[in-house]
Structure formats: structure tokens, C-alpha cells
Design a protein around this motif. Structure first.
Motif, short mmCIF file in Angstrom:
data_model
loop_
_atom_site.label_atom_id
_atom_site.label_comp_id
_atom_site.label_asym_id
_atom_site.label_seq_id
_atom_site.Cartn_x
_atom_site.Cartn_y
_atom_site.Cartn_z
N MET A 1 0.83 -1.19 0.00
CA MET A 1 0.00 0.00 0.00
C MET A 1 0.88 1.25 0.00
O MET A 1 1.83 1.36 0.76
N HIS A 2 0.54 2.18 -0.85
CA HIS A 2 1.26 3.45 -0.99
C HIS A 2 1.07 4.31 0.27
O HIS A 2 -0.05 4.46 0.74
N LYS A 3 2.17 4.87 0.82
CA LYS A 3 2.08 5.71 2.02
C LYS A 3 2.82 7.01 1.84
O LYS A 3 3.76 7.12 1.05
N ARG A 4 2.40 8.00 2.63
CA ARG A 4 3.11 9.29 2.73
C ARG A 4 3.99 9.20 3.98
O ARG A 4 3.48 9.06 5.09
N ALA A 26 19.11 5.24 3.46
CA ALA A 26 18.73 3.89 3.06
C ALA A 26 17.22 3.70 3.14
O ALA A 26 16.61 3.12 2.23
N TYR A 27 16.62 4.19 4.21
CA TYR A 27 15.16 4.09 4.35
C TYR A 27 14.48 4.83 3.20
O TYR A 27 13.55 4.31 2.58
N ARG A 28 14.96 6.02 2.92
CA ARG A 28 14.38 6.83 1.84
C ARG A 28 14.50 6.14 0.49
O ARG A 28 13.55 6.12 -0.31
N ALA A 29 15.65 5.54 0.23
CA ALA A 29 15.86 4.84 -1.05
C ALA A 29 14.90 3.66 -1.17
O ALA A 29 14.30 3.45 -2.23
N GLY A 30 14.75 2.90 -0.10
CA GLY A 30 13.83 1.77 -0.14
C GLY A 30 12.39 2.21 -0.34
O GLY A 30 11.64 1.62 -1.12
N ALA A 31 11.99 3.28 0.35
CA ALA A 31 10.63 3.80 0.22
C ALA A 31 10.37 4.32 -1.19
O ALA A 31 9.31 4.08 -1.77
N HIS A 36 6.51 4.88 -2.47
CA HIS A 36 5.97 5.73 -1.41
C HIS A 36 6.39 7.17 -1.63
O HIS A 36 7.45 7.45 -2.20
N ASP A 37 5.58 8.12 -1.16
CA ASP A 37 5.95 9.54 -1.18
C ASP A 37 6.75 9.83 0.08
O ASP A 37 6.30 9.47 1.18
N VAL A 38 7.89 10.47 -0.06
CA VAL A 38 8.77 10.70 1.09
C VAL A 38 9.15 12.16 1.18
O VAL A 38 9.54 12.77 0.17
N GLU A 188 16.73 -0.10 4.50
CA GLU A 188 16.18 -0.01 3.14
C GLU A 188 14.95 -0.91 3.00
O GLU A 188 13.95 -0.53 2.42
N ALA A 189 15.03 -2.12 3.58
CA ALA A 189 13.87 -3.03 3.54
C ALA A 189 12.69 -2.45 4.31
O ALA A 189 11.54 -2.55 3.86
N MET A 190 12.94 -1.80 5.44
CA MET A 190 11.85 -1.15 6.20
C MET A 190 11.23 -0.04 5.35
O MET A 190 10.01 0.15 5.38
N GLY A 191 12.04 0.69 4.61
CA GLY A 191 11.53 1.75 3.75
C GLY A 191 10.63 1.19 2.66
O GLY A 191 9.58 1.76 2.37
N ARG A 192 11.03 0.07 2.07
CA ARG A 192 10.19 -0.52 1.02
C ARG A 192 8.82 -0.91 1.57
O ARG A 192 7.81 -0.73 0.89
N SER A 193 8.79 -1.42 2.79
CA SER A 193 7.50 -1.85 3.37
C SER A 193 6.82 -0.75 4.17
O SER A 193 5.75 -0.97 4.75
N ALA A 194 7.46 0.43 4.24
CA ALA A 194 6.91 1.56 5.03
C ALA A 194 6.64 1.16 6.46
O ALA A 194 5.65 1.53 7.06
N ALA A 195 7.56 0.40 7.03
CA ALA A 195 7.42 -0.08 8.40
C ALA A 195 8.19 0.77 9.37
O ALA A 195 9.14 1.40 9.04
#
Length: 195
Positions: A1-4, A26-31, A36-38, A188-195
Motif C-alpha cells: 500500500m502506498h504511504k506518505r 537507506a530508508y528513503r531509497a527503499g521507500a 511511497h511519497d517521502v 532499506e527493507a523497512m523503507g520498502r515496506s513503510a514499516a
């Protein structure tokens, strides 16, 4: 799901050479890879005074340098805070930032004494990423992660942010390259999942 997603870089040194900055990147790159919008707020780059009275907090104007930060918080569905543990807690600059932006009428209604009052930032989740020189397990179990619990309950929970998850990264004073790569990959993985 897409997140802000809003990344709040709480390292008080604006220089980009710290582990907190690499973790946020890294989080930003994954997101971004996941669509996701960051947005990002660098607390060290903002100009604001420390609050010195309850009256100033309740009735004083929000400093102009924090208006965009407050708008970014309003926009976000998920916030990620990055900071080093200093003297067992978040750096004073980050605490001052939170005191300034979490004002009546924004973070909670002006009628905050009413027990059923709606919290102003409900519907948002957060992750807190904290680096420290000691082993993370020692901080979590012996020191009971007191400052993280306080941030979760007394600040974020007070204004309605939930759930709040924590990632504690210890022994960063002399990190081995392999350990840094592991944490960068994990963020980076957390960013991809927005966790």
C-alpha cells in the motif's frame, strides 16, 4: 500500500557523515523504490528557539522556521525518527523541536483537558531508529529503554501516533563495515515496506 512518509532526522550535527544520516538515506531509497511519497525534515538545519514557559507554548506563535515541518507532519501517514542516544535520551535539539511543533490546536485540541478529546495526530504510525554506543540489548533490558518508552508514551502516544515501533542499533562507536552494511540493508527493507 502506498504511504506518505516523513523522515525526521534528529541528529543535532547537520554534517552528513553520521550513521543516522546513512540509515535515513537507506530508508528513503527503499521507500522511493516501492513508490511511497517521502519528505524529510533535518532538525539541525531548522532555526527555532527553545521554549521557556507554558504560556509561550500555549499562546506563542509557531516560529516561521517550523511551519513547513508542522505541515509535513500533518501530511504524513507514517513518521520515522532518527537520532543518536545522548546521555540516555534523545538530543536536546530534537526534544526542543518536538516541544515546538506539538502545540495545542495542532497536536491535540485546545480543550486537551477533556478526557475524550480527539488527539490531533491520530491515524499516523511511527518508527524510532536510535543509534547508541552501548549494546542495544543492554539498553533495552538493563536500562529498560526508558527514553524510548517516554517518547512513545508521553509524546507520540499523547498526540495519537500509534503504533510506534523502535529499532535500536548498538555498538556504533566503532562499527565494523559488515555491521553497517547489515543495518543499512535492514533500513532499506523497512523503507520498502513503510514499516
Amino acid at each position: 500500500m502506498h504511504k506518505r512518509i516523513l523522515l525526521i532526522q534528529g541528529h543535532p550535527d547537520a554534517a552528513q557523515g553520521h550513521l543516522c544520516h546513512a540509515l535515513a538515506a537507506a530508508y528513503r531509497a527503499g521507500a522511493a523504490k516501492a513508490g511511497h511519497d517521502v519528505r524529510q525534515t533535518q532538525v539541525a538545519a531548522l532555526d527555532f528557539p527553545i521554549l521557556r514557559s507554558q504560556d509561550e507554548w500555549e499562546r506563542g506563535p509557531l516560529p516561521p522556521g517550523l511551519q513547513q515541518a508542522q505541515e509535513d507532519i500533518r501530511w504524513a501517514q507514517h513518521m520515522v525518527f532518527f537520532f543518536p542516544l545522548w546521555l540516555g535520551d534523545m538530543p536536546a535539539l530534537l526534544k526542543g523541536f518536538l516541544e515546538q511543533v506539538a502545540r495545542p490546536g495542532f497536536a491535540f485540541p485546545d480543550d486537551r483537558m477533556h478526557p475524550l478529546a480527539k488527539k490531533g495526530l491520530s491515524g499516523r504510525s511511527a518508527r524510532v531508529v536510535v543509534t547508541m554506543g552501548m549494546p542495544a540489548l543492554l539498553y533495552r533490558w538493563y536500562f529498560r529503554a526508558h527514553s524510548i518508552k517516554s517518547l512513545k508514551r508521553n509524546i507520540l502516544g499523547f498526540v495519537g501516533v500509534a503504533p510506534v515501533r523502535a529499532t535500536l542499533i548498538g555498538m556504533v562507536g566503532d562499527p565494523e563495515r559488515q555491521a553497517v552494511d547489515k543495518w543499512v540493508g535492514a533500513l532499506e527493507a523497512m523503507g520498502r515496506s513503510a514499516a
